[in-house]
Design an enzyme around this catalytic site. Structure first.
Site, PDB file in Angstrom:
ATOM      1  N   HIS A 161      -0.006   5.980 -10.698  1.00  0.00           N
ATOM      2  CA  HIS A 161      -0.266   5.375  -9.396  1.00  0.00           C
ATOM      3  C   HIS A 161       1.051   5.341  -8.635  1.00  0.00           C
ATOM      4  O   HIS A 161       2.136   5.338  -9.247  1.00  0.00           O
ATOM      5  CB  HIS A 161      -0.826   3.965  -9.607  1.00  0.00           C
ATOM      6  CG  HIS A 161      -1.167   3.227  -8.345  1.00  0.00           C
ATOM      7  ND1 HIS A 161      -1.796   3.827  -7.271  1.00  0.00           N
ATOM      8  CD2 HIS A 161      -0.973   1.923  -7.995  1.00  0.00           C
ATOM      9  CE1 HIS A 161      -1.972   2.918  -6.322  1.00  0.00           C
ATOM     10  NE2 HIS A 161      -1.479   1.768  -6.732  1.00  0.00           N
ATOM     11  N   SER A 210      -5.579   1.648  -3.565  1.00  0.00           N
ATOM     12  CA  SER A 210      -5.962   1.716  -4.966  1.00  0.00           C
ATOM     13  C   SER A 210      -7.416   1.313  -5.083  1.00  0.00           C
ATOM     14  O   SER A 210      -7.990   0.694  -4.183  1.00  0.00           O
ATOM     15  CB  SER A 210      -5.087   0.771  -5.803  1.00  0.00           C
ATOM     16  OG  SER A 210      -5.580   0.663  -7.133  1.00  0.00           O
ATOM     17  N   CYS A 265      -3.741   7.523  -3.399  1.00  0.00           N
ATOM     18  CA  CYS A 265      -2.496   6.755  -3.328  1.00  0.00           C
ATOM     19  C   CYS A 265      -1.322   7.540  -2.749  1.00  0.00           C
ATOM     20  O   CYS A 265      -0.515   6.983  -2.004  1.00  0.00           O
ATOM     21  CB  CYS A 265      -2.151   6.174  -4.687  1.00  0.00           C
ATOM     22  SG  CYS A 265      -2.028   7.362  -6.047  1.00  0.00           S
TER      23      CYS A 265
END
Length: 275
Positions: A114, A131, A79
């Site tokens: 994330h 993702s 990410c």
């Protein structure tokens, strides 16, 4: 791939994703879709091997050099690499505002991190990224407010049985690939355990106003260093396969102690070696 005869060896060709190129007339939303397709084509890095070292303290020009290297190597990414690539591939879209959005979630006794690249075009918000979960990466620029975008991510996390605990929002990133400024990763740190729903929404909209004001005044002075800890980990798996706990990244409850973690800088991409 096939062997085409003795002496020709393996794998006559391996397709390498092509960096998107645009005509001046190509609308920004179409360009964003193409950039996201390219990021997706690189594929998510499940190998457990860190291919690129991303130090969030580097000036933007150094990160853009790294992004250019990523396009040449065409290796799988996670990410944070996707955010750097997203900045690199949208630098010529000067009417597009880009800013990092980090999430911290809780599932089954573990915390997960994330990051995506928030975008704002024509007053509508969206996101670019990668993702393991389809619903936690690309968002078309259709959301009328920043809070609507964040609430959409929150609902996506809820469907994965994750509880959103913290959101960190950066300021707009310069479009100058040679800028020596650092990316401001954490202008606003919103702890959902300490905010009511309405206060959370108000803080998100306050951040959106802050970004608009900064844009109106130009790029402003270089941002202070905001990279005091390894804050971003890999996006979470589904509920059936949680990561191990990243306790080191979770031990600081407030923003006041970040400076004490400057020694942890070499571990900024620790997320990249998690599978």
């Amino acid at each position: 791939a096939e062997v085409h005869g003795e002496g020709n060896g393996w794998l006559s060709s391996i397709p390498i994703p092509s960096v998107p190129a645009f005509q001046p007339s190509t609308p920004i939303p179409e360009r964003l879709e193409a950039v996201q397709r390219y990021i997706r084509e690189l594929q998510y890095n499940h190998t457990g091997t860190q291919f690129f070292e991303i130090k969030k303290s580097r000036p933007l020009t150094g990160l853009m050099d790294l992004a250019k290297e990523m396009t040449k190597e065409a290796l799988p990414i996670k990410c944070l690499e996707a955010v750097i690539l997203g900045i690199y591939l949208t630098n010529n879209m000067t009417t597009l505002d880009r800013f990092p959005i980090s999430f911290k979630t809780h599932f089954s006794g573990n915390y997960f991190r994330h990051i995506v690249l928030g975008v704002n075009f024509g007053g509508r918000y969206g996101a670019l990224g990668i993702s393991r979960r389809e619903e936690l990466m690309y968002k078309a620029p259709i959301f009328r407010t920043l809070s609507e975008l964040i609430f959409d991510f929150e609902e996506a996390y809820r469907r994965c049985w994750h509880t959103l605990r913290k959101v960190k929002l950066g300021h707009c990133v310069s479009h100058d690939p040679h800028s020596v400024e650092q990316i401001e990763w954490k202008h606003s740190i919103l702890d959902l355990d300490k905010l009511s729903r309405e206060d959370f929404r108000k803080e998100l909209e306050r951040h959106a106003r802050d970004m608009r004001l900064k844009i109106g005044k130009g790029t402003g002075p270089p941002s202070p260093t905001k990279d005091r800890k390894k804050d971003v980990s890999s996006p979470q798996r589904g509920q059936a396969s949680p990561h191990r706990r990243n306790s080191r990244g979770d031990r600081r409850p407030s923003g006041e102690k970040k400076l004490a973690d400057s020694k942890a800088m070499p571990d900024l991409n620790g997320y990249q070696i998690r599978v």
